[in-house]
Motif scaffolding. Structure first.
Motif, PDB file in Angstrom:
ATOM      1  N   ARG A 144      44.417  48.978  30.609  1.00  8.99           N
ATOM      2  CA  ARG A 144      43.078  49.968  30.860  1.00  8.99           C
ATOM      3  C   ARG A 144      42.333  50.776  29.892  1.00  8.99           C
ATOM      4  NH1 ARG A 144      42.365  51.435  36.574  1.00  8.99           N
ATOM      5  NH2 ARG A 144      40.365  52.127  35.495  1.00  8.99           N
TER       6      ARG A 144
ATOM      7  N   TYR B 163      31.813  40.740  29.425  1.00  5.57           N
ATOM      8  CA  TYR B 163      30.901  41.715  29.259  1.00  5.57           C
ATOM      9  C   TYR B 163      31.465  43.193  28.518  1.00  5.57           C
ATOM     10  CZ  TYR B 163      28.417  39.609  33.295  1.00  5.57           C
ATOM     11  OH  TYR B 163      27.829  38.759  34.123  1.00  5.57           O
TER      12      TYR B 163
ATOM     13  N   GLN C 185      30.218  47.096  28.130  1.00  6.66           N
ATOM     14  CA  GLN C 185      29.361  48.152  28.707  1.00  6.66           C
ATOM     15  C   GLN C 185      29.125  49.406  27.847  1.00  6.66           C
ATOM     16  OE1 GLN C 185      30.770  49.503  32.646  1.00  6.66           O
ATOM     17  NE2 GLN C 185      28.887  50.542  33.031  1.00  6.66           N
TER      18      GLN C 185
ATOM     19  N   GLY D   5      23.732  49.080  29.359  1.00  5.89           N
ATOM     20  CA  GLY D   5      24.006  48.477  30.540  1.00  5.89           C
ATOM     21  C   GLY D   5      25.254  47.466  30.419  1.00  5.89           C
ATOM     22  N   LEU D   6      25.018  46.328  31.159  1.00  2.94           N
ATOM     23  CA  LEU D   6      26.194  45.333  30.710  1.00  2.94           C
ATOM     24  C   LEU D   6      25.678  44.323  29.661  1.00  2.94           C
ATOM     25  CD1 LEU D   6      27.322  46.585  33.345  1.00  2.94           C
ATOM     26  CD2 LEU D   6      28.286  44.360  33.910  1.00  2.94           C
TER      27      LEU D   6
ATOM     28  N   LEU E  43      26.494  40.392  28.075  1.00  2.00           N
ATOM     29  CA  LEU E  43      27.233  39.549  28.334  1.00  2.00           C
ATOM     30  C   LEU E  43      27.728  38.840  26.843  1.00  2.00           C
ATOM     31  CD1 LEU E  43      28.776  37.309  30.233  1.00  2.00           C
ATOM     32  CD2 LEU E  43      26.638  35.915  29.923  1.00  2.00           C
TER      33      LEU E  43
ATOM     34  N   PHE F 226      30.913  33.234  28.390  1.00  2.00           N
ATOM     35  CA  PHE F 226      31.247  33.152  29.562  1.00  2.00           C
ATOM     36  C   PHE F 226      32.025  31.634  29.680  1.00  2.00           C
ATOM     37  CE2 PHE F 226      27.693  30.393  30.633  1.00  2.00           C
ATOM     38  CZ  PHE F 226      26.675  30.924  29.542  1.00  2.00           C
TER      39      PHE F 226
ATOM     40  N   LEU G 269      34.650  44.418  30.422  1.00  2.00           N
ATOM     41  CA  LEU G 269      34.652  44.158  31.718  1.00  2.00           C
ATOM     42  C   LEU G 269      34.875  42.574  31.970  1.00  2.00           C
ATOM     43  CD1 LEU G 269      32.193  46.529  33.233  1.00  2.00           C
ATOM     44  CD2 LEU G 269      34.426  46.631  33.658  1.00  2.00           C
TER      45      LEU G 269
ATOM     46  N   GLN H  34      29.807  37.813  41.428  1.00  2.00           N
ATOM     47  CA  GLN H  34      30.879  38.041  40.368  1.00  2.00           C
ATOM     48  C   GLN H  34      31.613  39.069  40.762  1.00  2.00           C
ATOM     49  OE1 GLN H  34      29.539  38.446  36.370  1.00  2.00           O
ATOM     50  NE2 GLN H  34      28.309  36.489  36.510  1.00  2.00           N
TER      51      GLN H  34
ATOM     52  N   PHE I 296      34.594  41.843  39.470  1.00  2.00           N
ATOM     53  CA  PHE I 296      35.088  42.351  38.424  1.00  2.00           C
ATOM     54  C   PHE I 296      36.373  42.925  38.169  1.00  2.00           C
ATOM     55  CE2 PHE I 296      31.086  42.794  35.582  1.00  2.00           C
ATOM     56  CZ  PHE I 296      30.308  42.258  36.789  1.00  2.00           C
ATOM     57  N   GLY I 297      36.941  43.128  37.001  1.00  2.00           N
ATOM     58  CA  GLY I 297      38.090  43.778  36.934  1.00  2.00           C
ATOM     59  C   GLY I 297      37.935  45.294  36.605  1.00  2.00           C
ATOM     60  N   PRO I 298      39.007  46.112  36.396  1.00  2.38           N
ATOM     61  CA  PRO I 298      38.700  47.459  36.257  1.00  2.38           C
ATOM     62  C   PRO I 298      38.110  47.966  34.958  1.00  2.38           C
ATOM     63  CG  PRO I 298      41.355  46.878  36.084  1.00  2.38           C
ATOM     64  CD  PRO I 298      40.336  45.612  36.534  1.00  2.38           C
TER      65      PRO I 298
ATOM     66  N   TYR J 286      25.133  46.441  42.822  1.00  4.15           N
ATOM     67  CA  TYR J 286      26.480  46.572  42.547  1.00  4.15           C
ATOM     68  C   TYR J 286      26.716  47.925  42.354  1.00  4.15           C
ATOM     69  CZ  TYR J 286      27.769  41.561  41.553  1.00  4.15           C
ATOM     70  OH  TYR J 286      28.085  40.136  41.752  1.00  4.15           O
TER      71      TYR J 286
ATOM     72  N   GLU K  26      36.385  52.441  37.257  1.00  7.33           N
ATOM     73  CA  GLU K  26      36.566  51.324  37.815  1.00  7.33           C
ATOM     74  C   GLU K  26      35.563  50.168  37.255  1.00  7.33           C
ATOM     75  OE1 GLU K  26      37.828  53.459  42.087  1.00  7.33           O
ATOM     76  OE2 GLU K  26      36.618  51.722  42.087  1.00  7.33           O
ATOM     77  N   GLY K  27      35.931  49.094  37.634  1.00  3.53           N
ATOM     78  CA  GLY K  27      34.594  47.872  37.453  1.00  3.53           C
ATOM     79  C   GLY K  27      33.658  48.003  38.600  1.00  3.53           C
ATOM     80  N   LEU K  28      32.806  46.906  38.293  1.00  3.60           N
ATOM     81  CA  LEU K  28      31.658  46.897  39.236  1.00  3.60           C
ATOM     82  C   LEU K  28      32.145  46.261  40.736  1.00  3.60           C
ATOM     83  CD1 LEU K  28      30.109  47.250  36.408  1.00  3.60           C
ATOM     84  CD2 LEU K  28      28.478  45.815  37.488  1.00  3.60           C
TER      85      LEU K  28
ATOM     86  N   PHE L 287      24.006  49.053  39.831  1.00  2.00           N
ATOM     87  CA  PHE L 287      23.523  48.174  39.179  1.00  2.00           C
ATOM     88  C   PHE L 287      22.625  47.208  40.083  1.00  2.00           C
ATOM     89  CE2 PHE L 287      25.265  48.708  34.760  1.00  2.00           C
ATOM     90  CZ  PHE L 287      26.324  49.575  35.282  1.00  2.00           C
TER      91      PHE L 287
ATOM     92  N   ILE M 266      23.869  35.559  35.893  1.00  2.00           N
ATOM     93  CA  ILE M 266      23.417  36.777  36.593  1.00  2.00           C
ATOM     94  C   ILE M 266      22.943  37.998  35.713  1.00  2.00           C
ATOM     95  CG2 ILE M 266      24.195  38.851  38.008  1.00  2.00           C
ATOM     96  CD1 ILE M 266      25.749  37.132  39.623  1.00  2.00           C
TER      97      ILE M 266
ATOM     98  N   GLY N 201      20.624  44.931  35.853  1.00  2.00           N
ATOM     99  CA  GLY N 201      19.823  46.058  35.224  1.00  2.00           C
ATOM    100  C   GLY N 201      20.516  46.920  34.490  1.00  2.00           C
ATOM    101  N   LYS N 202      20.134  47.844  33.707  1.00  2.00           N
ATOM    102  CA  LYS N 202      20.895  48.945  32.690  1.00  2.00           C
ATOM    103  C   LYS N 202      21.759  49.959  33.473  1.00  2.00           C
ATOM    104  CE  LYS N 202      18.271  48.080  28.703  1.00  2.00           C
ATOM    105  NZ  LYS N 202      17.512  48.913  27.510  1.00  2.00           N
ATOM    106  N   GLY N 203      21.603  49.907  35.034  1.00  2.00           N
ATOM    107  CA  GLY N 203      22.303  51.074  35.701  1.00  2.00           C
ATOM    108  C   GLY N 203      21.546  52.222  35.781  1.00  2.00           C
TER     109      GLY N 203
END
Lengths: 114, 114
Positions: free
Chosen positions: A9, A35, A37, A42-43, A45, A48, A90, A103, A105-107, B36, B42-44, B89, B102, B105-107
């Motif tokens: 974490r 990703y 963040q 934002g996120l 990539l 992948f 992420l 998708q 996601f992990g934590p 999302y 946490e993750g998304l 998001f 995917i 957006g920036k959140g």
């Protein structure tokens, strides 16, 4: 339920160290993603993978590499960590079947590079 | 190309207020659309989705309608709670071929005051 786990974490590393971030999913998903963040961005990539031993560059691959030796595991590697790689990382996976690909996601791993 | 634009935050509301978070998109073809949510630390996680025009996605009191004529997918909730405080998001799956990713957006960060 789909579960995506990330090895840490929180992680603190020093500039120049080689860093491994591990991600494991338990639902036999074809696709996996990394990703980062950052506030206001934002996120984004990084890399992948749509299959074992297969990888594709995302939007910001510089300074990173990945490895997918087994279907369930996708590793992100920082060859020589730098302070501008301090971020939240992420991992996500998706089924890869026809149709939309939700998708999961992990934590997240919050990495600090000193 | 494909893109998602959502309103910038933070958005601060009082408990029980009405919420709208705007999202518009640019895409060729017939994308799927998602919202999302990311709770603190946490993750998304997927909140809701819509796969074709005029579909309405809903979950936990949140709703969004896929409007092809206005290329929008605005998130709404009639009465927000403190527990809704999170980052939201908007996302798009181009659904053109396997190599499409995917687009997020920036959140939008949402703060709900008691």
């Amino acid at each position: 339920d789909v579960k995506v786990t990330q090895s840490s974490r929180y992680l603190v590393k020093r500039t120049g160290e080689k860093v491994f971030l591990e991600c494991v999913q338990d639902m036999d998903h074809e696709n996996m993603f990394w990703y980062r963040q950052d506030p206001g961005l934002g996120l984004r990539l990084i890399y992948f993978s749509y299959d074992v031993k297969m990888k594709e560059k995302g939007d910001i691959p510089e300074g990173y590499s990945v490895s997918r030796e087994k279907k369930e595991r996708f590793s992100l590697i920082l060859e020589s960590a730098s302070t501008n790689q301090t971020s939240m990382y992420l991992c996500a996976s998706s089924p890869g079947t026809e149709g939309y690909n939700e998708q999961f996601f992990g934590p997240g791993t919050r990495l600090t590079v000193l | 190309g494909n893109s998602v634009t959502q309103m910038e935050g933070p958005v601060t509301l009082s408990e029980e207020a009405f919420l709208t978070i705007n999202c518009t998109y640019t895409a060729t073809g017939y994308p799927s659309l998602f919202w999302y949510v990311q709770y603190p630390g946490e993750g998304l996680q997927l909140l809701l989705k819509a796969t074709k025009a005029d579909d309405k996605g809903s979950n936990k009191g949140f709703e969004a309608t896929y409007r092809k004529e206005t290329t929008s997918f605005h998130l709404e909730k009639g009465s927000v709670q403190v527990s809704d405080s999170a980052v939201y998001f908007c996302a798009l799956d181009p659904f053109m071929n396997r190599d499409d990713k995917i687009i997020f957006g920036k959140g939008t960060r949402l703060h709900i005051l008691p």
